[in-house]
Design an enzyme around this catalytic site. Structure first.
Site, mmCIF file in Angstrom:
data_model
loop_
_atom_site.group_PDB
_atom_site.id
_atom_site.type_symbol
_atom_site.label_atom_id
_atom_site.label_comp_id
_atom_site.label_asym_id
_atom_site.label_seq_id
_atom_site.Cartn_x
_atom_site.Cartn_y
_atom_site.Cartn_z
ATOM 1 N N HIS A 188 9.852 -16.058 -18.961
ATOM 2 C CA HIS A 188 8.946 -15.471 -19.954
ATOM 3 C C HIS A 188 7.796 -16.426 -20.261
ATOM 4 C CE1 HIS A 188 11.049 -11.770 -21.664
ATOM 5 N NE2 HIS A 188 11.537 -12.017 -20.475
ATOM 6 N N GLU A 189 6.672 -15.828 -20.659
ATOM 7 C CA GLU A 189 5.414 -16.571 -20.849
ATOM 8 C C GLU A 189 5.109 -17.376 -19.590
ATOM 9 O OE1 GLU A 189 7.940 -17.127 -23.274
ATOM 10 O OE2 GLU A 189 7.284 -15.328 -24.312
ATOM 11 N N SER B 279 -12.827 0.260 -18.355
ATOM 12 C CA SER B 279 -14.273 0.406 -18.565
ATOM 13 C C SER B 279 -14.966 -0.032 -17.283
ATOM 14 C CB SER B 279 -14.747 -0.439 -19.752
ATOM 15 O OG SER B 279 -14.444 -1.790 -19.526
ATOM 16 N N HIS C 193 19.819 -19.016 -21.990
ATOM 17 C CA HIS C 193 18.468 -18.872 -22.529
ATOM 18 C C HIS C 193 17.903 -20.244 -22.812
ATOM 19 C CE1 HIS C 193 15.545 -17.655 -25.872
ATOM 20 N NE2 HIS C 193 15.039 -17.264 -24.738
ATOM 21 N N HIS C 194 16.767 -20.544 -22.198
ATOM 22 C CA HIS C 194 16.106 -21.835 -22.390
ATOM 23 C C HIS C 194 14.705 -21.599 -22.928
ATOM 24 C CE1 HIS C 194 18.804 -23.808 -19.050
ATOM 25 N NE2 HIS C 194 19.482 -23.507 -20.147
ATOM 26 N N GLU C 195 14.588 -21.396 -24.228
ATOM 27 C CA GLU C 195 13.259 -21.311 -24.852
ATOM 28 C C GLU C 195 12.767 -22.743 -25.035
ATOM 29 O OE1 GLU C 195 10.920 -18.832 -25.989
ATOM 30 O OE2 GLU C 195 9.888 -20.760 -26.090
ATOM 31 N N GLU D 269 9.150 -5.846 -26.772
ATOM 32 C CA GLU D 269 9.223 -6.542 -28.064
ATOM 33 C C GLU D 269 8.059 -6.189 -28.995
ATOM 34 O OE1 GLU D 269 9.456 -10.462 -26.423
ATOM 35 O OE2 GLU D 269 7.320 -10.812 -26.595
ATOM 36 N N GLU E 221 7.972 -12.207 -17.311
ATOM 37 C CA GLU E 221 7.331 -11.381 -18.338
ATOM 38 C C GLU E 221 5.832 -11.320 -17.975
ATOM 39 O OE1 GLU E 221 7.190 -12.833 -22.342
ATOM 40 O OE2 GLU E 221 7.782 -10.912 -23.162
HETATM 41 C C1 NOJ Z 1 9.446 -14.463 -26.380
HETATM 42 C C2 NOJ Z 1 10.202 -13.703 -25.350
HETATM 43 O O1 NOJ Z 1 9.366 -12.791 -24.695
HETATM 44 C C3 NOJ Z 1 11.350 -12.999 -26.025
HETATM 45 O O2 NOJ Z 1 12.031 -12.187 -25.101
HETATM 46 C C4 NOJ Z 1 12.266 -14.019 -26.635
HETATM 47 O O3 NOJ Z 1 13.242 -13.349 -27.369
HETATM 48 C C5 NOJ Z 1 11.500 -14.955 -27.575
HETATM 49 N N1 NOJ Z 1 10.322 -15.449 -26.959
HETATM 50 C C6 NOJ Z 1 12.351 -16.142 -27.981
HETATM 51 O O4 NOJ Z 1 12.567 -16.964 -26.873
#
Ligand code: NOJ
Length: 673
Positions: free
Chosen positions: A455-456, A182, A385-387, A480, A474
């Site tokens: 990610h995030e 816009s 993987h480290h969430e 997703e 990301e």
């Molecule tokens: C969000 C991430 O973008 C995704 O890839 C992941 O599977 C989930 N969080 C869990 O960590």
């Protein structure tokens, strides 16, 4: 590396245009003389403006700050200037090109307050052929040891009201939003990159480079300023700490670069390396352990609710299931397997209690030592993987032990995650707090020779030049959303927009490559694309670590899968033969490993035939092209899987006519014979 010229020579125009008591003006031109930047002071206030030939790009725009103890934006005099010119070509360990030319003219404007504390500040301007960058530098000085930035007041006075693609700052979590087009004047506060289409031959992207110990950039639309004849005034709006301050600093200190890419056509925005050039050179001496590649993952199954992250009946990260993925990776030549949900802490609402995540203890049904050996035997690497659930402090406390465990298990890449709107329930991802945390993770990872997929994140700004172990991030509405988003998934235009917006900030971990669009968990939500478009996204959306996102059973016996297994993730050259933001794009990339080319072409809702000249191929050579294109009856809504795969011989004189169905695409591999 080819260092052509050093800072010493001054080959560009430097005009001292006027000098009255309160005004001083200086002019700087780009190496090819196309862009002209003017700077100086007006009534004690520093400013800049930019023109392309006679065309105004940025009208007079003031620069400065409000500190906690008052204004730092007026009352200045110019104490000196410094001019230089720079031209070198550097090599990227991975990227969209192998060689990057860094060629600019630079002007440093040294300023000092006329009275009061007489504090000093310099502003460095660099003018490239494809845009400008400038940053504030605070030299070491007695009167400015520690200081607090309450606001940065950098202005961008646009002498036009262009159409702009943006996502809003407020209410957008982790930049996972749809970009809307816009008038810029109708926007409120937006995240950068902001991309403006001014007319058919002027495209501008505003962003930042080298964000390392500062607050993330947003731009606020300020009212029309008649005095400057500008139509839209944008002003910097930094992401605050929870306590309201923007940046805590101590001189010597430098802000990130403010970047302005100026392009004749949208495709040229994608070819600008200005942001990378404004980051510091690589500090990792031996980069041989940094290995781009394509991976698969125990991932889509969780998003489709076939598996859970936590242990139990549907646990995805079991030893058996991981072996299955390792076997598949070995068979099809993937060099990584991501395993999510391997570690303790996923029970209940893990986004709310990230403190419970352990990055060293696995669930009992996941035998990490056995799997490390198994993967090694098969020549495959597991991806950690480290969430963190946004618990940055909990993660920082475990960083060393977590990365040491990765070393022990031969894990060389880790996907980090921060699913919580606030870090440590308090601070925003793109605040100075967040920026410091992410940088600490990347630096610590480099010590342990670990590659990061974040990610995030905060919005990327080119830090991968300095730390090429920061592979991808990301910060985009990725695949997703095609699993569970109540709006049905990313609309057809989405992937025709993000290369020109978020994509200009660096590699995107979008995770293309879904082959099975059925969804029992969330009926109605699915990729709003054809299958051929899913293939083409592997080329369009650059990421040196890229996941083939689907569950492996969905790839079995699919002839289209060969495109995914053959397509590299790092390139020696990139070109953009066609592009219209939001409508279509074609990108051709030459493999880092051979003379082969890979092409992705995609369209939004509208079907089209795209003429693709192959004049980028080597003259007098024959190539074998394998074309994966939408069938004539393909349509993303009703017939997404219709695909034609054909192999033909081509050369540089040929033109391909590619049919792209509604939200369709074509993916092509071109092998030198
Ligand atoms: C969000 C991430 O973008 C995704 O890839 C992941 O599977 C989930 N969080 C869990 O960590």
């Amino acid at each position: 590396m080819n260092k052509l010229l050093t800072m010493a020579c001054v080959l560009f125009t430097f005009l001292f245009t006027s000098c009255i008591a309160s005004e001083k003006h200086y002019t700087l031109t780009s190496p090819n003389d196309n862009l002209i930047l003017e700077t100086g002071i007006i009534d004690g206030r520093p400013y800049y403006s930019i023109k392309r030939g006679n065309e105004k790009i940025i009208d007079t725009s003031f620069l400065g700050f409000t500190f906690a103890d008052g204004a730092f934006n007026n009352n200045f005099r110019v104490t000196g200037t410094n001019l230089s010119s720079f031209d070198e070509t550097w090599i990227q360990p991975w990227g969209e090109d192998i060689e990057v030319r860094n060629n600019y003219n630079e002007l440093i404007l040294n300023l000092q307050e006329l009275n009061g504390k007489k504090r000093k500040m310099s502003i460095i301007f660099r003018l490239f052929n494809d845009g400008a960058g400038f940053r504030y530098v605070f030299p070491e000085q007695k009167e400015l040891s520690d200081f607090v930035i309450m606001d940065e007041e950098t202005e961008y006075n646009l002498p036009f009201d262009a159409q702009a693609w943006t996502i809003p700052t407020n209410g957008t979590k982790y930049y996972e939003a749809l970009y809307t087009k816009s008038s810029m004047s109708a926007k409120d506060t937006v995240c950068t990159p902001v991309t403006l289409e001014v007319n058919d031959s002027l495209f501008i992207t505003l962003h930042e480079a080298n964000l390392t110990d500062y607050a993330g950039l947003n731009l606020r639309v300020k009212s029309h300023d008649h005095s400057l004849e500008s139509n839209v005034k944008l002003i910097t709006s930094l992401t605050p700490w929870s306590t309201g301050e923007k940046v805590f600093a101590a001189a010597p200190f430098a802000s990130p670069w403010r970047t302005i890419i100026i392009a004749d056509k949208p495709g040229d925005l994608l070819l600008s390396r200005l942001m990378l050039n404004l980051n510091d050179p690589c500090v990792i001496e031996d980069t041989s352990w940094i290995t781009p590649g394509r991976y698969i993952g125990i991932w889509w199954g969780m998003h489709m609710e076939k598996y859970t992250w936590h242990q139990g009946e549907k646990h995805g990260a079991t030893t058996e299931n991981t072996k299955r993925y390792i076997d598949f990776a070995a068979k099809h030549g993937f060099n990584g397997v991501l395993v999510e949900g391997w570690n303790l802490g996923w029970e209940g609402d893990w986004t709310a209690k990230g403190n419970e995540f352990s990055f060293t203890h696995s669930y009992p049904d996941y035998d990490m030592y056995y799997l490390a050996d198994y993967a090694k035997q098969k020549g495959v690497r597991l991806i950690g993987h480290h969430e963190t659930g946004g618990s940055a402090l909990n993660y920082e406390q475990q960083l060393d032990s977590a990365f040491a465990l990765c070393n022990e298990l031969d894990i060389q890449a880790v996907k980090t995650g921060y699913v919580n709107p606030m870090l440590d329930h308090k601070e925003l991802q793109h605040s100075q707090y967040g920026i410091r945390h992410y940088r600490k993770v990347v630096e610590t990872a480099a010590k342990y020779k670990i590659m990061i997929d974040n990610h995030e994140p905060a919005m990327p700004s080119g830090l991968q030049r300095t730390y090429p172990n920061l592979m991808t991030q990301e910060g985009v509405r990725g695949q997703e959303y095609n699993a569970w988003c109540p709006d049905g998934g990313n609309p057809p235009s989405h992937t025709c927009i993000i290369p020109f917006t978020r994509g200009l900030a660096g590699p995107m971990d979008f995770t293309p490559g879904i082959f099975n669009f059925s969804n029992t968990a969330y009926p109605g939500t699915r990729p709003q694309t054809t299958l051929a478009k899913q293939l083409a996204l592997s080329v369009i959306l650059f990421s040196p670590l890229q996941m083939a996102a689907d569950m492996i059973e969905n790839y079995e016996n699919q002839s289209a899968f060969s495109f995914i297994t053959s397509c590299p993730t790092t390139w020696s050259k990139t070109i953009v033969p066609h592009a219209k933001i939001g409508e279509y794009i074609a990108i051709a990339r030459k493999s880092r490993y051979s003379d082969d080319w890979f092409i992705g072409s995609i369209t939004a809702d509208e079907a089209r035939t795209m003429e693709l000249q192959l004049d980028f191929l080597d003259e007098n050579c024959s190539y074998k092209a394998t074309i994966y294109a939408d069938g004539k009856d393909a349509d993303y809504k009703n017939n997404p899987y219709s695909i034609n795969i054909e192999t033909i011989e081509v050369n540089a004189n040929n033109t391909l006519n590619l049919y792209l169905a509604p939200s369709g695409g074509a993916a092509i591999s071109i092998e030198k014979m």
